[in-house]
Scaffold this motif. Structure first.
Motif, PDB file in Angstrom:
ATOM      1  N   MET A 152       0.832  -1.211   0.000  1.00 24.08           N
ATOM      2  CA  MET A 152       0.000   0.000   0.000  1.00 24.08           C
ATOM      3  C   MET A 152       0.870   1.266   0.000  1.00 24.08           C
ATOM      4  O   MET A 152       0.544   2.239  -0.674  1.00 24.08           O
ATOM      5  CB  MET A 152      -0.957   0.008   1.191  1.00 24.08           C
ATOM      6  CG  MET A 152      -1.979  -1.118   1.163  1.00 24.08           C
ATOM      7  SD  MET A 152      -2.986  -1.056  -0.337  1.00 24.08           S
ATOM      8  CE  MET A 152      -3.640  -2.694  -0.378  1.00 24.08           C
ATOM      9  N   ILE A 153       1.980   1.218   0.712  1.00 29.22           N
ATOM     10  CA  ILE A 153       2.913   2.353   0.678  1.00 29.22           C
ATOM     11  C   ILE A 153       3.491   2.483  -0.724  1.00 29.22           C
ATOM     12  O   ILE A 153       3.625   3.580  -1.263  1.00 29.22           O
ATOM     13  CB  ILE A 153       4.032   2.187   1.736  1.00 29.22           C
ATOM     14  CG1 ILE A 153       3.444   2.319   3.148  1.00 29.22           C
ATOM     15  CG2 ILE A 153       5.148   3.207   1.524  1.00 29.22           C
ATOM     16  CD1 ILE A 153       4.392   1.892   4.255  1.00 29.22           C
ATOM     17  N   ASN A 154       3.817   1.340  -1.333  1.00 26.09           N
ATOM     18  CA  ASN A 154       4.330   1.366  -2.706  1.00 26.09           C
ATOM     19  C   ASN A 154       3.297   1.952  -3.665  1.00 26.09           C
ATOM     20  O   ASN A 154       3.650   2.742  -4.548  1.00 26.09           O
ATOM     21  CB  ASN A 154       4.738  -0.032  -3.159  1.00 26.09           C
ATOM     22  CG  ASN A 154       5.440  -0.023  -4.484  1.00 26.09           C
ATOM     23  OD1 ASN A 154       6.433   0.672  -4.663  1.00 26.09           O
ATOM     24  ND2 ASN A 154       4.904  -0.769  -5.440  1.00 26.09           N
ATOM     25  N   ALA A 155       2.058   1.587  -3.500  1.00 27.03           N
ATOM     26  CA  ALA A 155       0.996   2.130  -4.370  1.00 27.03           C
ATOM     27  C   ALA A 155       0.904   3.640  -4.212  1.00 27.03           C
ATOM     28  O   ALA A 155       0.766   4.372  -5.183  1.00 27.03           O
ATOM     29  CB  ALA A 155      -0.341   1.479  -4.033  1.00 27.03           C
ATOM     30  N   SER A 156       1.019   4.084  -2.967  1.00 28.96           N
ATOM     31  CA  SER A 156       0.858   5.494  -2.675  1.00 28.96           C
ATOM     32  C   SER A 156       2.109   6.330  -2.993  1.00 28.96           C
ATOM     33  O   SER A 156       2.007   7.404  -3.575  1.00 28.96           O
ATOM     34  CB  SER A 156       0.503   5.660  -1.198  1.00 28.96           C
ATOM     35  OG  SER A 156       0.428   6.998  -0.839  1.00 28.96           O
ATOM     36  N   ARG A 157       3.263   5.808  -2.616  1.00 31.75           N
ATOM     37  CA  ARG A 157       4.485   6.617  -2.697  1.00 31.75           C
ATOM     38  C   ARG A 157       5.586   6.028  -3.556  1.00 31.75           C
ATOM     39  O   ARG A 157       6.591   6.689  -3.815  1.00 31.75           O
ATOM     40  CB  ARG A 157       5.063   6.832  -1.284  1.00 31.75           C
ATOM     41  CG  ARG A 157       4.114   7.510  -0.345  1.00 31.75           C
ATOM     42  CD  ARG A 157       3.949   8.963  -0.713  1.00 31.75           C
ATOM     43  NE  ARG A 157       3.015   9.579   0.198  1.00 31.75           N
ATOM     44  CZ  ARG A 157       2.105  10.447  -0.164  1.00 31.75           C
ATOM     45  NH1 ARG A 157       2.008  10.808  -1.404  1.00 31.75           N
ATOM     46  NH2 ARG A 157       1.277  10.961   0.727  1.00 31.75           N
ATOM     47  N   GLY A 158       5.480   4.752  -3.939  1.00 31.69           N
ATOM     48  CA  GLY A 158       6.496   4.152  -4.805  1.00 31.69           C
ATOM     49  C   GLY A 158       7.797   3.868  -4.112  1.00 31.69           C
ATOM     50  O   GLY A 158       8.760   4.581  -4.289  1.00 31.69           O
ATOM     51  N   ILE A 159       7.857   2.805  -3.309  1.00 30.40           N
ATOM     52  CA  ILE A 159       9.119   2.453  -2.635  1.00 30.40           C
ATOM     53  C   ILE A 159       9.924   1.421  -3.403  1.00 30.40           C
ATOM     54  O   ILE A 159      11.083   1.214  -3.148  1.00 30.40           O
ATOM     55  CB  ILE A 159       8.885   1.987  -1.183  1.00 30.40           C
ATOM     56  CG1 ILE A 159       7.937   0.795  -1.134  1.00 30.40           C
ATOM     57  CG2 ILE A 159       8.382   3.124  -0.332  1.00 30.40           C
ATOM     58  CD1 ILE A 159       7.800   0.162   0.239  1.00 30.40           C
ATOM     59  N   PHE A 160       9.292   0.714  -4.343  1.00 32.04           N
ATOM     60  CA  PHE A 160      10.028  -0.231  -5.185  1.00 32.04           C
ATOM     61  C   PHE A 160       9.350  -0.377  -6.508  1.00 32.04           C
ATOM     62  O   PHE A 160       8.312   0.087  -6.794  1.00 32.04           O
ATOM     63  CB  PHE A 160      10.234  -1.605  -4.534  1.00 32.04           C
ATOM     64  CG  PHE A 160       9.011  -2.240  -3.930  1.00 32.04           C
ATOM     65  CD1 PHE A 160       8.182  -3.031  -4.713  1.00 32.04           C
ATOM     66  CD2 PHE A 160       8.706  -2.069  -2.586  1.00 32.04           C
ATOM     67  CE1 PHE A 160       7.072  -3.636  -4.164  1.00 32.04           C
ATOM     68  CE2 PHE A 160       7.599  -2.677  -2.031  1.00 32.04           C
ATOM     69  CZ  PHE A 160       6.777  -3.469  -2.828  1.00 32.04           C
TER      70      PHE A 160
END
Length: 160
Positions: A152-160
């Motif tokens: 969900m963090i990746n969806a929101s902010r792009g961590i990988f």
């Protein structure tokens, strides 16, 4: 404040509370449980577990329903948008894992609780078996819910 903002707030709060509950179970309740004798473990499990299950049930319902609303709103009900891109794939995988955990909670975990004797008057022999399952299941749930949070963090902010 629009409905999506309210839904997003409820989604994040319920998901975060659920994650926190799993952390407390794994790092406070389970280690504490092992320090008690079987009779005290029995009382602890039959008193605390039903309350934890009830709170978790409410958090899951809120997280899933608000998540479904947000996905439908964000994609204009065109779920094919989830099949590509960082946002879509992260939401699809994370949401699917969340729904799987919810199904596990309401159908399998609830049945297991009854089967292994998490009811008033459970015998001390059952408590050892329960304690083992209570150690394993929350650890697996912690791995899955951590994965969901990262997706969900990746969806929101792009961590990988």
């Amino acid at each position: 404040m629009d409905i999506d903002t309210i839904m997003r707030t409820l989604h994040v709060l319920s998901g975060t509370a659920w994650f926190g509950q799993i952390m407390v179970i794994n790092f406070i309740l389970i280690p504490s449980l092992s320090k008690f004798d079987k009779s005290t473990q029995n009382k602890f499990i039959t008193t605390i577990y039903p309350k934890i299950f009830k709170v978790e049930s409410h958090l899951l319902i809120i997280a899933v329903l608000t998540g479904i609303h947000l996905v439908m709103s964000h994609t204009n009900a065109d779920l094919s948008n989830l099949l590509s891109g960082r946002w879509g794939l992260s939401i699809l995988i994370g949401g699917s894992l969340g729904i799987l955990l919810t199904v596990f909670h309401f159908f399998i975990e609830k049945r297991m609780a009854k089967k292994i004797g998490i009811t008033k008057g459970s015998s001390n022999e059952i408590v050892g078996n329960v304690h083992l399952k209570i150690k394993i299941i929350p650890r697996l749930v912690l791995v899955v819910i951590t994965s969901i949070f990262l997706l969900m963090i990746n969806a929101s902010r792009g961590i990988f």
